[in-house]
Motif scaffolding. Structure first.
Motif, short mmCIF file in Angstrom:
data_model
loop_
_atom_site.label_atom_id
_atom_site.label_comp_id
_atom_site.label_asym_id
_atom_site.label_seq_id
_atom_site.Cartn_x
_atom_site.Cartn_y
_atom_site.Cartn_z
N ASP A 1 -32.58 1.57 54.15
CA ASP A 1 -33.86 1.46 53.45
C ASP A 1 -34.37 2.84 53.05
N SER A 2 -33.44 3.81 52.92
CA SER A 2 -33.84 5.15 52.51
C SER A 2 -32.68 5.86 51.81
N LEU A 3 -33.04 6.92 51.10
CA LEU A 3 -32.08 7.79 50.44
C LEU A 3 -32.42 9.20 50.87
N SER A 4 -31.43 9.94 51.38
CA SER A 4 -31.72 11.29 51.87
C SER A 4 -30.66 12.28 51.41
N LEU A 5 -31.11 13.49 51.19
CA LEU A 5 -30.20 14.59 50.89
C LEU A 5 -30.43 15.69 51.91
N VAL A 6 -29.38 16.08 52.59
CA VAL A 6 -29.44 17.20 53.52
C VAL A 6 -28.56 18.31 52.98
N SER A 7 -29.14 19.49 52.81
CA SER A 7 -28.34 20.66 52.43
C SER A 7 -28.30 21.59 53.62
N LEU A 8 -27.13 22.16 53.89
CA LEU A 8 -26.96 22.94 55.11
C LEU A 8 -25.86 23.98 54.91
N PHE A 9 -26.24 25.24 54.96
CA PHE A 9 -25.27 26.33 54.80
C PHE A 9 -24.41 26.15 53.55
N GLY A 10 -25.04 25.75 52.45
CA GLY A 10 -24.32 25.59 51.19
C GLY A 10 -23.61 24.26 51.03
N ARG A 11 -23.65 23.43 52.07
CA ARG A 11 -23.05 22.10 52.00
C ARG A 11 -24.16 21.09 51.73
N SER A 12 -23.81 19.92 51.23
CA SER A 12 -24.82 18.89 50.99
C SER A 12 -24.26 17.52 51.36
N VAL A 13 -25.16 16.68 51.84
CA VAL A 13 -24.80 15.31 52.22
C VAL A 13 -25.84 14.37 51.64
N LEU A 14 -25.38 13.36 50.92
CA LEU A 14 -26.26 12.34 50.37
C LEU A 14 -25.98 11.02 51.08
N VAL A 15 -27.03 10.43 51.64
CA VAL A 15 -26.87 9.22 52.43
C VAL A 15 -27.81 8.13 51.92
N GLY A 16 -27.27 6.94 51.68
CA GLY A 16 -28.10 5.84 51.22
C GLY A 16 -27.26 4.67 50.76
N PRO A 17 -27.89 3.65 50.20
CA PRO A 17 -27.13 2.50 49.70
C PRO A 17 -26.32 2.87 48.46
N GLU A 18 -25.33 2.06 48.14
CA GLU A 18 -24.40 2.39 47.06
C GLU A 18 -25.10 2.56 45.72
N TRP A 19 -26.08 1.70 45.42
CA TRP A 19 -26.75 1.80 44.12
C TRP A 19 -27.48 3.14 43.97
N ALA A 20 -28.00 3.65 45.08
CA ALA A 20 -28.72 4.92 45.03
C ALA A 20 -27.76 6.08 44.83
N LEU A 21 -26.62 6.03 45.51
CA LEU A 21 -25.65 7.10 45.36
C LEU A 21 -25.06 7.11 43.96
N GLU A 22 -24.88 5.92 43.38
CA GLU A 22 -24.40 5.86 41.99
C GLU A 22 -25.42 6.46 41.04
N GLY A 23 -26.70 6.20 41.31
CA GLY A 23 -27.76 6.74 40.45
C GLY A 23 -27.90 8.24 40.57
N ALA A 24 -27.40 8.80 41.67
CA ALA A 24 -27.53 10.24 41.91
C ALA A 24 -26.36 11.04 41.34
N GLU A 25 -25.32 10.37 40.86
CA GLU A 25 -24.10 11.06 40.46
C GLU A 25 -24.33 12.12 39.39
N LYS A 26 -25.27 11.89 38.48
CA LYS A 26 -25.45 12.82 37.36
C LYS A 26 -26.31 14.03 37.71
#
Length: 231
Positions: free
Chosen positions: A40-65
């Protein structure tokens, strides 16, 4: 910051985000994506130049661009989730330290973990500050006493994954801007290091006062965390 410290921090966050232990190791030129179908959430964690995107598939697809720099802004995540009644849960900076603080003021500091002292301190602070820090629920806490055992400030930490020590600090309104927060925070982070944990300072991105205090304590900003909820 020691390279080994960085690796340990990445390990802790990988576990918290539901990833494999080595998911954040190595190259920093790619985004790690973790699909959680019923999230029920979408989150982006950036850490030491790395990034992690966590959430449902539709949200990750929307974030691709979007590049990571744009996803770190809450408004971008809100835009992606615009059809799902998005709400901002938080936007914070993440800072860490692996260095003890040596200060003569610490030698004379008088601290207690008496629940009654915690209660007295919270009564002298704005409710929003009390709720944000959650001092009474922290696993380790140190209340700094002033003259005549007056409570002036407190800090504590909550272990995350048994690796990180998430630090929180609270100062009485009548005793702010006197250096008390720095002293009691230093006591706290030194204790966390003694326990084999790496202190984590997580502050709202717009909380300049907290970020200045973290900098004074030797914390190094290493990333951000942005979370948007749905519904």
């Amino acid at each position: 910051m020691d390279a080994n410290t960085e690796a340990i921090v990445c390990l802790a966050w990988a576990r918290m985000l539901g990833l494999k232990d080595d998911a954040l190791a190595g190259a920093t030129d790619r985004r790690v994506e973790h699909v959680v179908p019923d999230s029920d959430s979408l989150s982006l964690v950036s850490l030491f130049g790395r990034s992690v995107l966590v959430g449902p598939e539709w949200a990750l697809e929307g974030a691709e661009k979007y590049p990571d720099e744009e996803l770190a802004a809450a408004r971008t995540l809100m835009q992606i989730a615009r059809d799902h009644r998005p709400r901002l849960i938080g936007a914070a900076t993440l800072a860490f330290t692996d260095t003890y603080i040596k200060d003569a003021a610490l030698e004379s500091a008088v601290v207690t973990d008496d629940p009654a002292a915690v209660e007295r301190l919270e009564k002298g602070c704005p409710p929003d500050d009390v709720a944000e820090v959650g001092l009474r629920d922290l696993a380790a806490k140190f209340v700094l006493l002033g003259e005549q055992d007056e409570v002036v400030a407190a800090a504590g930490y909550q272990p995350w994954q048994g690796i990180l020590a998430h630090v929180g600090v609270l100062t009485s309104l009548s005793h702010r801007r006197r250096g008390h927060a720095r002293v009691v925070s230093a006591v706290t982070l030194n204790d966390a290091l003694d326990e084999g944990m790496i202190p984590l300072w997580r502050a709202r991105s717009d909380n300049d006062r907290a970020r200045r205090l973290a900098d004074a304590l030797g914390f190094i900003e290493a990333g951000t965390e942005t979370i948007v909820g749905f519904g």
